[in-house]
Write a protein that holds these residues in place. Structure first.
Motif, mmCIF file in Angstrom:
data_model
loop_
_atom_site.group_PDB
_atom_site.id
_atom_site.type_symbol
_atom_site.label_atom_id
_atom_site.label_comp_id
_atom_site.label_asym_id
_atom_site.label_seq_id
_atom_site.Cartn_x
_atom_site.Cartn_y
_atom_site.Cartn_z
ATOM 1 N N THR A 35 0.808 -1.223 0.000
ATOM 2 C CA THR A 35 0.000 0.000 0.000
ATOM 3 C C THR A 35 0.843 1.276 0.000
ATOM 4 O OG1 THR A 35 -0.130 -0.129 2.419
ATOM 5 C CG2 THR A 35 -1.949 -1.118 1.172
ATOM 6 N N ASP A 36 2.157 1.146 0.123
ATOM 7 C CA ASP A 36 3.053 2.298 0.144
ATOM 8 C C ASP A 36 4.033 2.173 -1.015
ATOM 9 O OD1 ASP A 36 4.986 4.256 0.628
ATOM 10 O OD2 ASP A 36 4.869 4.043 2.809
ATOM 11 N N ILE A 37 3.729 2.809 -2.129
ATOM 12 C CA ILE A 37 4.538 2.651 -3.338
ATOM 13 C C ILE A 37 5.939 3.231 -3.172
ATOM 14 C CG2 ILE A 37 3.897 4.781 -4.528
ATOM 15 C CD1 ILE A 37 4.007 1.267 -6.129
ATOM 16 N N GLU A 38 6.075 4.287 -2.386
ATOM 17 C CA GLU A 38 7.401 4.882 -2.180
ATOM 18 C C GLU A 38 8.315 3.938 -1.401
ATOM 19 O OE1 GLU A 38 7.178 8.767 -0.476
ATOM 20 O OE2 GLU A 38 6.021 9.610 -2.141
ATOM 21 N N LYS A 39 7.745 3.285 -0.407
ATOM 22 C CA LYS A 39 8.522 2.327 0.369
ATOM 23 C C LYS A 39 8.959 1.154 -0.497
ATOM 24 C CE LYS A 39 8.444 -0.064 4.835
ATOM 25 N NZ LYS A 39 7.626 -0.375 6.039
ATOM 26 N N LEU A 40 8.054 0.697 -1.357
ATOM 27 C CA LEU A 40 8.397 -0.391 -2.268
ATOM 28 C C LEU A 40 9.515 0.023 -3.217
ATOM 29 C CD1 LEU A 40 4.804 -1.658 -3.170
ATOM 30 C CD2 LEU A 40 6.504 -2.898 -1.818
ATOM 31 N N HIS A 41 9.439 1.248 -3.724
ATOM 32 C CA HIS A 41 10.479 1.721 -4.644
ATOM 33 C C HIS A 41 11.826 1.818 -3.931
ATOM 34 C CE1 HIS A 41 12.326 3.673 -8.059
ATOM 35 N NE2 HIS A 41 12.762 4.627 -7.254
ATOM 36 N N ASP A 42 11.816 2.287 -2.692
ATOM 37 C CA ASP A 42 13.064 2.389 -1.935
ATOM 38 C C ASP A 42 13.697 1.020 -1.721
ATOM 39 O OD1 ASP A 42 12.784 5.110 -1.753
ATOM 40 O OD2 ASP A 42 11.941 5.099 0.270
ATOM 41 N N LEU A 43 12.857 -0.005 -1.544
ATOM 42 C CA LEU A 43 13.354 -1.358 -1.283
ATOM 43 C C LEU A 43 13.852 -2.054 -2.551
ATOM 44 C CD1 LEU A 43 10.736 -2.812 1.256
ATOM 45 C CD2 LEU A 43 13.195 -2.564 1.642
ATOM 46 N N PHE A 44 13.138 -1.859 -3.660
ATOM 47 C CA PHE A 44 13.406 -2.677 -4.843
ATOM 48 C C PHE A 44 13.939 -1.902 -6.050
ATOM 49 C CE2 PHE A 44 10.115 -4.934 -2.414
ATOM 50 C CZ PHE A 44 10.775 -6.139 -2.211
ATOM 51 N N GLU A 45 13.742 -0.591 -6.091
ATOM 52 C CA GLU A 45 14.197 0.241 -7.201
ATOM 53 C C GLU A 45 13.843 -0.421 -8.544
ATOM 54 O OE1 GLU A 45 18.296 1.045 -6.334
ATOM 55 O OE2 GLU A 45 17.778 2.588 -4.855
ATOM 56 N N ASP A 46 14.850 -0.775 -9.342
ATOM 57 C CA ASP A 46 14.582 -1.342 -10.663
ATOM 58 C C ASP A 46 14.601 -2.875 -10.672
ATOM 59 O OD1 ASP A 46 14.404 1.213 -11.780
ATOM 60 O OD2 ASP A 46 16.565 1.299 -12.147
ATOM 61 N N GLU A 47 14.809 -3.485 -9.510
ATOM 62 C CA GLU A 47 14.905 -4.951 -9.454
ATOM 63 C C GLU A 47 13.560 -5.629 -9.676
ATOM 64 O OE1 GLU A 47 18.208 -6.803 -6.761
ATOM 65 O OE2 GLU A 47 17.021 -5.414 -5.555
#
Length: 284
Positions: free
Chosen positions: A32-44
């Motif tokens: 539910t938190d897209i920014e947190k997901l991006h911080d964790l996975f970036e382009d992976e």
């Protein structure tokens, strides 16, 4: 096809996603938190919003996905909260789902995990339930505040023993069956750590690792619930589920030690002392 990992920013989901990526899988990290997901996975990994209470988020999350790691968010205490998403998985012809269940639920209908397992099975979706013991991360996470601030373990488990398992190990076990779904169709594995410990032993280990005297206060259910709801301001539904789980623990349902993790992965599970040393910053 891709693997959808729900709760991908959480204790277990992040490890499931990481292990799948290591295995060469395409991963859709959902939460539910897209920014947190991006911080964790970036382009992976691909990132997508998924809210089990909002069916409008289902279609995008399930696009081009054939396998799903499903976990119940802690704040959703009712099994039926996940039923619409399970229905959506069936409609989207999901090939395999691995549900993060709970040790002993096949014999106990009290926790929500029991009804969720049964609903998945009745839907006819091929499944591989993973039923772990209590997470070591529960101690380093939600229960760490009392350890750090008061040198106390504040958990209503009495003198019962628990075969704690590291969420990192759970992630590897889940990824293993998602990577080879045909091999693990319609199975269930109970995975635990290498030993069963009571919270007095946990306190002794934390005393040894931190160099501070940590004690287990053994609170009753009502005292624990009031404290976590009124003092810690945690959601009532979440706290109620934990009370139910600790009630089960007192009945001896969490003490079994299995070799299922070894059978699945070929590795030994991490001990609590090794976990505490690795995550020492959570306790000091």
């Amino acid at each position: 096809m891709k693997v959808l990992v729900t709760g991908a920013s959480g204790n277990v989901g992040r490890y499931v996603a990481h292990e799948l990526l290591q295995m060469g899988e395409q991963v859709v990290a959902a939460g539910t938190d897209i920014e947190k997901l991006h911080d964790l996975f970036e382009d992976e990994a691909e990132q997508v919003i998924l809210d089990f209470t909002d069916s409008m988020t289902y279609k995008k999350a399930l696009h081009d996905v054939d396998r799903v790691f499903l976990m119940r968010p802690p704040h959703l205490g009712k099994p039926k909260d996940l039923f619409p998403f399970i229905d959506a998985m069936k409609q989207n012809h999901i090939r395999f789902v691995s549900f993060l269940s709970l040790m002993g639920v096949e014999k106990n209908s009290l926790p929500p995990h029991h009804k969720i397992e049964k609903y998945i099975e009745s839907a006819g979706i091929p499944y591989g339930h993973i039923r772990p013991g209590f997470f070591m991360q529960n101690i380093s996470g939600v229960h760490a505040a009392e350890i750090k601030e008061r040198n106390q373990i504040f958990i209503p488990a009495g003198r019962s023993k628990t075969s704690f398992i590291d969420a990192e190990d759970i992630g590897l076990a889940v990824a293993t069956i998602l990577h080879e779904p045909d091999k693990y169709q319609n199975t269930a594995y109970t995975i635990t750590g290498p030993e069963a410990l009571d919270y007095y032993q946990i306190a002794d280990i934390l005393t040894k690792v931190t160099g501070r005297r940590i004690i287990y206060t053994k609170p009753g259910f009502l005292r624990y619930r009031n404290y976590y709801v009124k003092k810690r301001d945690l959601h009532k539904a979440y706290v109620n589920v934990t009370v139910a789980l600790y009630f089960m623990t007192r009945l001896g349902t969490a003490k079994e030690v299995t070799i299922d993790f070894i059978k699945l992965t070929g590795k030994q599970p991490r001990s609590f002392e090794a976990f505490a040393r690795k995550h020492i910053n959570c306790f000091i």
